[in-house]
Design a protein around this motif. Structure first.
Motif, mmCIF file in Angstrom:
data_model
loop_
_atom_site.group_PDB
_atom_site.id
_atom_site.type_symbol
_atom_site.label_atom_id
_atom_site.label_comp_id
_atom_site.label_asym_id
_atom_site.label_seq_id
_atom_site.Cartn_x
_atom_site.Cartn_y
_atom_site.Cartn_z
ATOM 1 N N TYR A 109 -2.713 -5.961 -4.907
ATOM 2 C CA TYR A 109 -1.749 -4.955 -5.327
ATOM 3 C C TYR A 109 -0.796 -5.537 -6.360
ATOM 4 O O TYR A 109 -0.751 -6.753 -6.590
ATOM 5 C CB TYR A 109 -0.965 -4.427 -4.118
ATOM 6 N N VAL A 169 3.317 -4.394 -8.190
ATOM 7 C CA VAL A 169 4.454 -3.479 -8.111
ATOM 8 C C VAL A 169 4.349 -2.442 -9.220
ATOM 9 O O VAL A 169 4.099 -2.774 -10.384
ATOM 10 C CB VAL A 169 5.780 -4.248 -8.238
ATOM 11 N N ALA A 219 3.435 0.905 -5.093
ATOM 12 C CA ALA A 219 2.651 -0.236 -5.556
ATOM 13 C C ALA A 219 1.292 0.247 -6.033
ATOM 14 O O ALA A 219 0.760 1.253 -5.536
ATOM 15 C CB ALA A 219 2.470 -1.251 -4.433
ATOM 16 N N LYS A 242 5.102 1.086 -1.322
ATOM 17 C CA LYS A 242 5.290 -0.367 -1.403
ATOM 18 C C LYS A 242 5.875 -0.932 -0.108
ATOM 19 O O LYS A 242 5.593 -2.070 0.259
ATOM 20 C CB LYS A 242 6.204 -0.679 -2.584
#
Length: 647
Positions: free
Chosen positions: A134, A136, A142, A155
C-alpha cells in the motif's frame, strides 16, 4: 577574583532558568485498544455508548483524567477507559520519508474499493491480518495494490507490518476453581462472554498481577487470575467439601433461571409454577437447577422439596350452564377461539335459530350438534327469529361446462358436499358471489356454484367464443432479424392465415390485436384483448439464439395466470397440432414462462414460438409460404380443439 566567579555563576543560573523546556507530550497521542473497547459520549460508565472499537484498533486520544481518556473519532471527542488504551511510541523528531510502497497488514476485515470514497463499489473484502502492499493516498485513504491494479481502502485499518521481537507468552495448564466467567475486557462489570464450569481445564497466561488471558481455540478472553489454579484439579478429601446432594422438588412460583447468582442478570429460562425440578443448594440463598446437561441458578425460596401437591377436585358442583334459544341477528361468524382474528370455522346466516350460552361478558358458546363454537354475544338475540325477508335474486347466470356438468355445493368451498349437478347452459338466478362462488337456490335450499364455470351470456349452440390473435412486435420493433427476414413480418403473415382458416372452416369470431405493421406495447396488447371481450388469447412469435444449433417449435403458458389450468390445455393442443403439420421440425414441447401477455391476461392464453430465425433448418420453413400455411393450420386446429372442449 572570587567575586567575578560568583557573578559569572549567577548569570549562568539565570540563563538556564530562562530557557523554556518544551512539553514532552503532545496534546494528541497515538494509541491502540487492548480489548474490545466501549466509546461513550461522557466520561462515565453510564454515558451513552457511541460504538465499540475492536481490540487492536488504532486511535488518536488525549488525557482527560486518571481514569478516562478523550477519544477523537470522526472529528468529534468521546471518552473511553484509560486503562484499555496502550500508547504507541511516536517516531523520533527525525522524519523518515515513507517509501512509495509499503508492506502492511489489515487490522479488521477491510473493504477494498474502486475509488477513495466510502460509497464506492467494493472490489473485495480482505480478512483481518491480510498482508498488503500500500501507499498513502491522503489523510483518510491508502492506495492498495492487488493483481497489478490500484484500489483504495481506509488508511486507519492498515498497520505497517513490523517484524519485532515479542515477549514470550508463558502458557500454563490449570483449572477453574469456581464457575469461571470470561470477559472481553479486564473489567468484571463488562459483559460476560462465556462461563466455564468449576474444575474446567484451561490454558492461560498471566496478563498482569490481577488478570489472566484464557485461550479457547482461536479466541482469547480475560478472567481474574485468582479464579484459576495451576495444575490438574485435585480430588478433595471427603471431609474437605461435602458432596453435591441433588433433591427432587417443584417450582412453588413461576421460576426464573439465571446464568449468574444475581437477579438483575439476564433470565435464561422460565419454568411454570409446579414444574418438577432437580436442584442442589449452592448457599443459603441460591440453588443450582439441573436441566439435561445444563445448570442454572435460582433463588432457593422458589423451590419446594417433594412432589407438587395434587389439586383436590372442588367440592362444590360446577355451575349449571344456562342454554338459551335464540337466533343470529346478522350473518354471524363462528370461531374455535374467543378471538375474531382467528380462522372462521362456520358462518350462521342471519335469522338462523341457535342454542347458545354465555361464556363471558363479550362471548357466547354456540352449540351445533356435538360441536361447540364461539361468537360475539352481540351477534345473537334470544327468542324466536322473525321471518326472514325473501331474498331477491341479483342476476342470472348460465353454466358454462361444455361436454360436462357443474357441481352444486352446500357451501362456498370446493371441498364441501355436492348437492346436485347442473347441465351445460342451464340458466340460474344468483344471490351474490363470494370466495369464487355464486349463491343460488337448489331444490328449495341454498347452494353454491363456481363463478369460473358460469357466464352472464347464454352459450351459443355451437360456440360464441371470441378468439384474440396477437402478432408479436411490429412497427419500429422488428423482433428477431436474419438479414432481410424480420420476425414481425413472418408472424403477421401467419397470424392472418390462422384468422382466415378459423373463420372459413369453423365460422369462429376472430379478432387481431394488430393487422398492419404497427407497434403495440405489451400492456396495450393485453388491454386490447380485454376490450375485444376475448375468451382466449394466442400470441405468435419466432425465436432466436446466439448459436445456429438451437432449433424447433415450442409453446408457452403462464403458471402465474389465474387461468393457468386452461392455458396449459390450450398450449398443449396448439403444440400437438402444430407438430402434426410440421413433423420435419424439432418438437421442443410445452413449457411455462411468465411472459407479460400471457401472465396478465384475463383469459386462457398461450404464446407460440414458430421456430428459430437463427437456425439454418428452421429459417427455410419460415421463409416458405407453403410451410407458413401449414404452421397456420396447425395453430388453428389446436385452437379449435380447445374451443370444442370449453365453449
Amino acid at each position: 577574583m572570587n567575586m567575578k566567579l560568583f557573578k559569572l555563576a549567577l548569570i549562568m543560573i539565570v540563563l538556564l532558568f530562562s530557557i523554556q523546556i518544551p512539553s514532552a507530550e503532545a496534546a494528541t497521542l497515538e494509541g491502540e485498544t487492548t480489548v474490545n473497547l466501549n466509546v461513550r459520549a461522557t466520561p462515565s460508565t453510564n454515558g451513552k455508548l457511541i460504538q465499540t472499537l475492536k481490540k487492536g484498533t488504532k486511535v488518536k486520544y488525549g488525557t482527560y483524567n486518571k481514569e478516562w481518556s478523550k477519544i477523537y473519532l470522526n472529528s468529534r471527542t468521546y471518552y473511553a477507559s484509560a486503562q484499555y488504551i496502550k500508547r504507541i511510541a511516536t517516531p523520533s523528531s527525525t522524519v523518515t520519508k515513507q517509501a512509495a510502497t509499503s508492506t502492511g497488514v489489515t487490522t479488521v476485515n477491510l473493504n477494498i474499493r474502486v475509488s477513495a470514497h466510502s460509497k464506492a463499489t467494493v472490489y473485495r473484502t480482505l480478512k483481518k491480518g491480510t498482508t498488503v502492499q500500500y501507499a498513502v493516498h491522503n489523510s483518510s485513504w491508502a492506495k492498495v495494490y492487488i493483481g497489478g491494479k490500484t484500489y483504495y481502502a481506509a488508511k486507519a485499518y492498515i498497520a505497517p507490518k513490523v517484524v519485532a521481537s515479542t515477549p514470550t507468552v508463558t502458557k500454563e495448564d490449570g483449572y477453574a476453581n469456581r464457575s469461571l466467567k470470561l470477559f472481553g475486557e479486564r473489567n468484571q462489570r463488562s459483559t460476560v462472554l462465556k462461563v466455564l464450569p468449576v474444575k474446567s481445564k484451561v490454558v492461560s497466561s498471566k496478563y498482569n498481577t490481577s488478570w489472566s488471558i484464557v485461550y479457547l481455540g482461536n479466541e482469547t478472553f480475560f478472567t481474574p487470575t485468582a479464579w484459576i489454579t495451576s495444575g490438574a484439579p485435585a480430588t478433595p478429601p471427603a471431609t474437605t467439601k461435602p458432596p453435591v446432594v441433588k433433591t427432587d422438588g417443584y417450582a412453588n412460583r413461576e421460576l426464573k433461571l439465571f446464568g449468574q447468582r444475581n437477579q438483575r442478570s439476564t433470565v435464561l429460562k422460565v419454568l411454570p409454577i409446579k414444574s418438577k425440578v432437580v436442584s442442589s443448594k449452592y448457599n443459603t440463598s441460591w440453588s443450582v437447577v439441573y436441566l439435561g446437561n445444563e445448570t442454572y441458578y435460582t433463588p432457593t425460596v422458589g423451590i419446594t422439596t417433594g412432589a407438587p401437591p395434587v389439586a383436590k377436585p372442588p367440592i362444590a358442583k360446577p355451575p349449571v350452564i344456562q342454554k338459551v334459544q335464540g337466533y343470529a341477528n346478522r350473518n354471524a361468524n363462528l370461531y374455535k377461539k374467543t378471538l375474531q382474528s382467528s380462522p372462521v370455522a362456520r358462518v350462521l346466516p342471519k335469522y338462523t335459530t341457535v342454542t347458545y350460552s354465555k361464556h363471558n361478558s363479550s362471548w357466547s358458546v354456540v352449540y351445533i350438534g356435538t360441536e361447540t363454537f364461539y361468537t360475539p354475544t352481540s351477534w345473537l338475540t334470544a327468542g324466536k327469529a322473525p321471518a326472514a325477508p325473501a331474498a331477491t335474486p341479483k342476476g342470472k347466470v348460465y353454466t358454462n361446462t361444455p361436454g360436462d356438468v357443474l357441481n352444486v355445493r352446500a357451501s362456498a368451498s370446493a371441498s364441501s358436499a355436492v348437492l346436485g349437478r347442473l347441465a351445460h347452459g342451464t340458466q340460474v338466478d344468483h344471490y351474490g358471489s363470494a370466495n369464487g362462488f355464486y349463491k343460488i337456490k337448489y331444490n328449495g335450499r341454498d347452494g353454491y356454484i363456481s363463478t369460473a364455470y358460469a357466464m352472464t351470456l347464454k352459450p351459443n349452440a355451437t360456440s360464441g367464443a371470441v378468439i384474440v390473435l396477437d402478432a408479436g412486435h411490429g412497427g419500429g420493433d422488428p423482433g428477431a432479424v436474419n438479414g432481410s427476414l424480420y420476425e414481425k413480418t413472418i408472424v403477421l403473415d401467419v397470424t392472418k392465415r390462422v384468422e382466415t382458416y378459423l373463420r372459413s372452416k369453423y365460422g369462429y369470431q376472430v379478432r387481431l390485436t394488430r393487422s398492419t405493421d404497427v407497434y403495440l406495447t405489451l400492456d396495450q396488447r393485453v388491454q386490447t384483448a380485454k376490450t375485444l371481450r376475448g375468451n382466449l388469447f394466442v400470441s405468435l412469435h419466432t425465436n432466436a439464439a446466439t448459436t445456429p444449433a438451437a432449433k424447433g417449435v415450442e409453446t408457452f403458458y403462464s403458471s402465474y395466470s389465474a387461468h393457468s389450468a386452461k392455458s396449459r390445455v390450450l398450449a398443449t393442443n396448439i403444440q400437438s397440432n402444430l407438430m402434426g403439420k410440421m413433423s420435419g421440425m424439432t418438437n421442443r414441447g410445452v413449457k411455462t414462462a411468465n411472459y407479460y401477455v400471457i401472465s396478465y391476461n384475463t383469459m386462457p392464453s398461450a404464446l407460440v414460438e414458430l421456430g428459430f430465425i437463427s437456425s439454418p433448418q428452421d429459417v427455410t420453413h419460415l421463409r416458405n409460404n407453403t410451410s407458413r400455411q401449414r404452421m397456420a393450420e396447425g395453430v388453428a386446429e389446436g385452437i379449435a380443439q380447445y374451443v370444442r372442449a370449453y365453449h
